[in-house]
Design an enzyme around this catalytic site. Structure first.
Site, PDB file in Angstrom:
ATOM      1  N   ASP A  78      21.785  48.326   2.790  1.00  0.00           N
ATOM      2  CA  ASP A  78      21.273  48.004   1.458  1.00  0.00           C
ATOM      3  C   ASP A  78      21.785  46.676   0.933  1.00  0.00           C
ATOM      4  O   ASP A  78      21.268  46.174  -0.066  1.00  0.00           O
ATOM      5  CB  ASP A  78      21.622  49.128   0.474  1.00  0.00           C
ATOM      6  N   ASP A  86      20.872  64.078  -3.861  1.00  0.00           N
ATOM      7  CA  ASP A  86      20.833  65.001  -2.729  1.00  0.00           C
ATOM      8  C   ASP A  86      20.626  66.443  -3.194  1.00  0.00           C
ATOM      9  O   ASP A  86      19.775  67.161  -2.666  1.00  0.00           O
ATOM     10  CB  ASP A  86      22.109  64.876  -1.884  1.00  0.00           C
TER      11      ASP A  86
END
Length: 738
Positions: free
Chosen positions: A142, A447
């Protein structure tokens, strides 16, 4: 006949735990005592002064909350289950027709997450004991850093030697960093491979030295930019503003993609999605969704494994164990994901910061599995691609395990350009990505929210804890890192509880009510903050003023208070020891339980309130995977690091000092005035305050005794002393009615 029986035999079996009847009797006993305590509070409200009445009602509200939360925690202890897999049956049944597996490794910062550490994780994934033509490893960077890209190029070269070495000697673990470190510190060495071991270790260290040298320089020297992919980097590229970069470093259609024994290597793909200042990138969830799209066009494995960059594979067979669930003929079609626990290999003997979360891994998650809904915890999870991509479960669903991508007309270069738009900033605009497809956006615990969404769509999940742990990672090595990590977890959990996805409020029509209660344990972590602060402040301040808030020792109402305290903490100790902790480790966990509740959980509530009114935006803090040498040495010696100037440490110190001053004041009054007559009425408050003081001993050492860099900063010490003294003086003035 035997072959037919094998073909029908399940690939996994489930069994419960013994002693559940005894535990249910214990829980019923605790519940009875709790009801007596609540009844006492309701029937003995003091009305002689509004301050005393307020304090009494505050304690009652806290006890009511603790009672409710305790009931929630019982759901995961009522019927925990465990699984056994049969890998041999899997291999006999499917042979070479095992499904493709795409592995997603995510990294975001080459400083906080050193490339050398990330590459050991990548290499452990490449070296899985699994058909290499079925395996693809994707690294999401990223930061879009050429340092990480260079490190991955080096790792792919080293893999040509490392993978045959692992296969030849059945190496475990297959992270070279972990393997060589553990081999050097092992009491027994494998002499037959000593020469090859030394050569491989030298080769690995040379690679790491090259990577660390480049990272220290901050750029890749021109002479080392041998791969054509480096041409994608320009001088104006920065972590938050850069083009998408997709490079297939190892392509199974390339004749050079073989190891030094001419055996095919797994496919390896580097992915850096496009980032622009004006576009929100949705943190890890955004990078995972890019990997979902890109991988669907390159390998399209029906099974996806995602791991954090520090969570290396410790068991090369764990893919096969997970597939035993997915490929089981009777129950496999309804399983959306299989979650392995997160364990750490840098835990100290007594687990100073309670990083291991052993009780969560060995008690809570198997308990959630009893409802067939264990959580998705962000790493070490095998997903069914179609479930992760938003497909609803249906009974007639049949998975195509052999599907893939037709690559007959596309070279690696052509494919890289073809999929580049899938990693653009604007691709998801006006789509269902992040809402109904892929990982969910807008939550610090993306998540957990994603796993919950999968469950709401009808999929079940399984939890598997192997004897040889499937994954090992790096836990926080400072108190500040730990508190920040738990702040993010609790903040995200509370966001879920307050959203339309709340299991307890809206989920009972979609999943079992027990699972809704189990999810709420984690959704309501943060809500424990204010009741805990109430109990840590009101009883000691009233003790300082010689005012009792609990029944006398001679009163029958004293009994349920003592029984609850003793029974609950005795069971907590037994549970902790059963989960592998030491007695001191349990004591450390009690300290962290207190510190986290008054800091991480408190700030999680504040951030949720600010976020609700638009005064704060969602942030994702990366937990640093490295610490300076002195901090690391203190951690290994199990000395708490108190060196942060964070306001969290002001709260910790202030609460600890208030309890110390109050206990000292009561002891001095008893000594000077000989007031033994009050011992009976104040015994619970004295004992409780003494316990809080005992558990905060490392904090007092950091405030007053230590001289090293890990001591409490003078600014924190002076601020905490001032606030604590002011609170105690004001309480003595405000409670002078007594």
């Amino acid at each position: 006949m035997e072959r037919e029986m094998t073909a029908r035999a399940p690939l996994f079996q489930t069994h419960g735990t013994k002693g559940r009847t005894l535990y249910k009797l214990y829980a019923s006993f605790i519940l009875t005592c709790i009801l007596f305590i609540l009844f006492y509070r309701l029937t003995h409200i003091p009305l002689e002064h509004y301050t005393l009445t307020f304090a009494w009602i505050s304690l009652f509200a806290s006890e009511l909350w603790f009672s409710f939360y305790w009931i929630l925690t019982q759901t995961v202890r009522w019927n925990p289950i465990y699984h056994q897999t049969f890998k041999q049956r899997l291999l006999q049944r499917y042979g070479n027709e095992l499904p493709g597996v795409d592995v997603f490794v995510c990294t975001a910062d080459p400083v906080a997450e050193p490339p050398s550490l990330v590459m050991s994780t990548v290499l452990s994934m490449m070296a899985y004991d699994y058909p290499k033509e079925k395996l693809s490893v994707y690294l999401s960077d990223d930061a879009g850093s050429e340092l990480t890209f260079y490190a991955l190029c080096e790792a792919c070269k080293f893999a040509k030697h490392w993978i045959p070495f692992c296969n030849k000697f059945d190496v475990e673990p297959r992270s070279p960093n972990a393997f060589f470190y553990k081999s050097c510190h092992s009491s027994s060495s494998n002499l037959p491979i000593s020469n090859e071991w030394s050569k491989m270790k030298d080769m690995y260290e040379e690679m790491i030295n090259r990577i660390n040298f480049v990272v220290a320089q901050g750029k890749v020297p021109q002479k080392l930019k041998q791969h054509q992919g480096f041409s994608k980097w320009t001088s104006d590229m920065i972590p938050r503003n850069h083009d998408a970069v997709i490079q297939i470093l190892v392509d199974r259609d390339d004749e050079n993609s073989v190891d030094n024994e001419n055996i095919l290597l797994p496919r390896v793909i580097y992915v850096a999605r496009e980032k622009r200042h004006q576009h929100h990138h949705n943190f890890k969830a955004g990078s995972m969704n890019v990997l979902l799209r890109v991988s669907s066009q390159i390998s399209n494995g029906p099974i996806i494994l995602n791991v954090d960059c520090d969570m290396y594979s410790n068991n090369s067979q764990s893919i096969k164990d997970a597939l035993c669930f997915f490929l089981d003929e009777k129950k496999g079609h309804e399983i959306g994901f299989v979650q392995y626990p997160q364990y750490y290999d840098n835990i100290t003997k007594n687990d100073l910061y309670d990083n291991s979360l052993n009780v969560l891994s060995m008690i809570d998650l198997p308990g959630m599995d009893g409802f067939e809904r264990p959580l998705y915890i962000g790493s070490g999870c095998f997903h069914r691609r179609e479930a992760l991509e938003g497909r609803k479960y249906s009974k007639g669903y049949i998975e195509d395990w052999n599907r893939g991508v037709d690559r007959t007309c596309a070279s690696a270069c052509v494919l890289e350009e073809k999929v580049k738009h899938l990693a653009s900033c604007i691709y998801e605009h006006n789509t269902l990505w992040g809402k109904e497809i892929g990982l969910r956006y807008g939550c610090a615990a993306e998540d957990m929210l994603t796993g919950l969404a999968i469950h709401y769509k009808g999929w079940k999940s399984k939890y598997m804890d192997l004897e040889r742990k499937a994954f090992l990672g790096v836990g926080p090595t400072t108190l500040e890192q730990n508190l920040l990590q738990r702040k993010r977890w609790s903040e995200g959990g509370l966001q879920i509880f307050l959203s339309k996805s709340s299991p307890l409020l809206f989920g009972h029509q979609k999943i079992k009510f027990g699972a809704c209660m189990g999810y709420s344990i984690y959704n309501l972590w943060a809500a424990n903050s204010f009741p805990t602060l109430t109990y840590l402040l009101i009883p000691p301040l009233f003790l300082l003023n010689n005012i009792s808030l609990f029944p006398k020792v001679s009163s029958p109402w004293f009994i349920p208070f003592v029984l609850v305290f003793i029974a609950k903490h005795t069971y907590s100790l037994i549970e902790s020891l059963y989960s592998g902790n030491t007695f001191k480790g349990w004591w450390n966990s009690q300290r962290m339980w207190l510190l986290v509740r008054i800091t991480s959980y408190f700030y999680a509530i504040i951030d949720n309130i600010l976020n609700y009114f638009g005064a704060s935006k969602l942030a994702f803090t990366i937990t640093a995977k490295v610490s300076d040498e002195e901090a690391l040495k203190q951690y290994e010696q199990e000395v708490m690091d108190c060196s942060s100037t964070s306001s969290m440490f002001v709260i910790i110190s202030t609460v600890a000092l208030i309890n110390l001053f109050c206990l000292f004041g009561e002891v001095m009054r008893m000594i000077l005035n000989g007031e033994g007559r009050n011992d009976d009425a104040l015994s619970i408050q004295v004992a409780f305050c003494g316990l809080v003081v005992a558990i905060n001993v490392p904090i007092y050492e950091g405030l007053f005794l230590r001289k090293d860099k890990g001591r409490m900063p003078y600014s924190v010490t002076s601020t905490s002393l001032g606030i604590a003294m002011l609170v105690c003086i004001l309480s003595m003035h405000g409670l002078s009615f007594a």
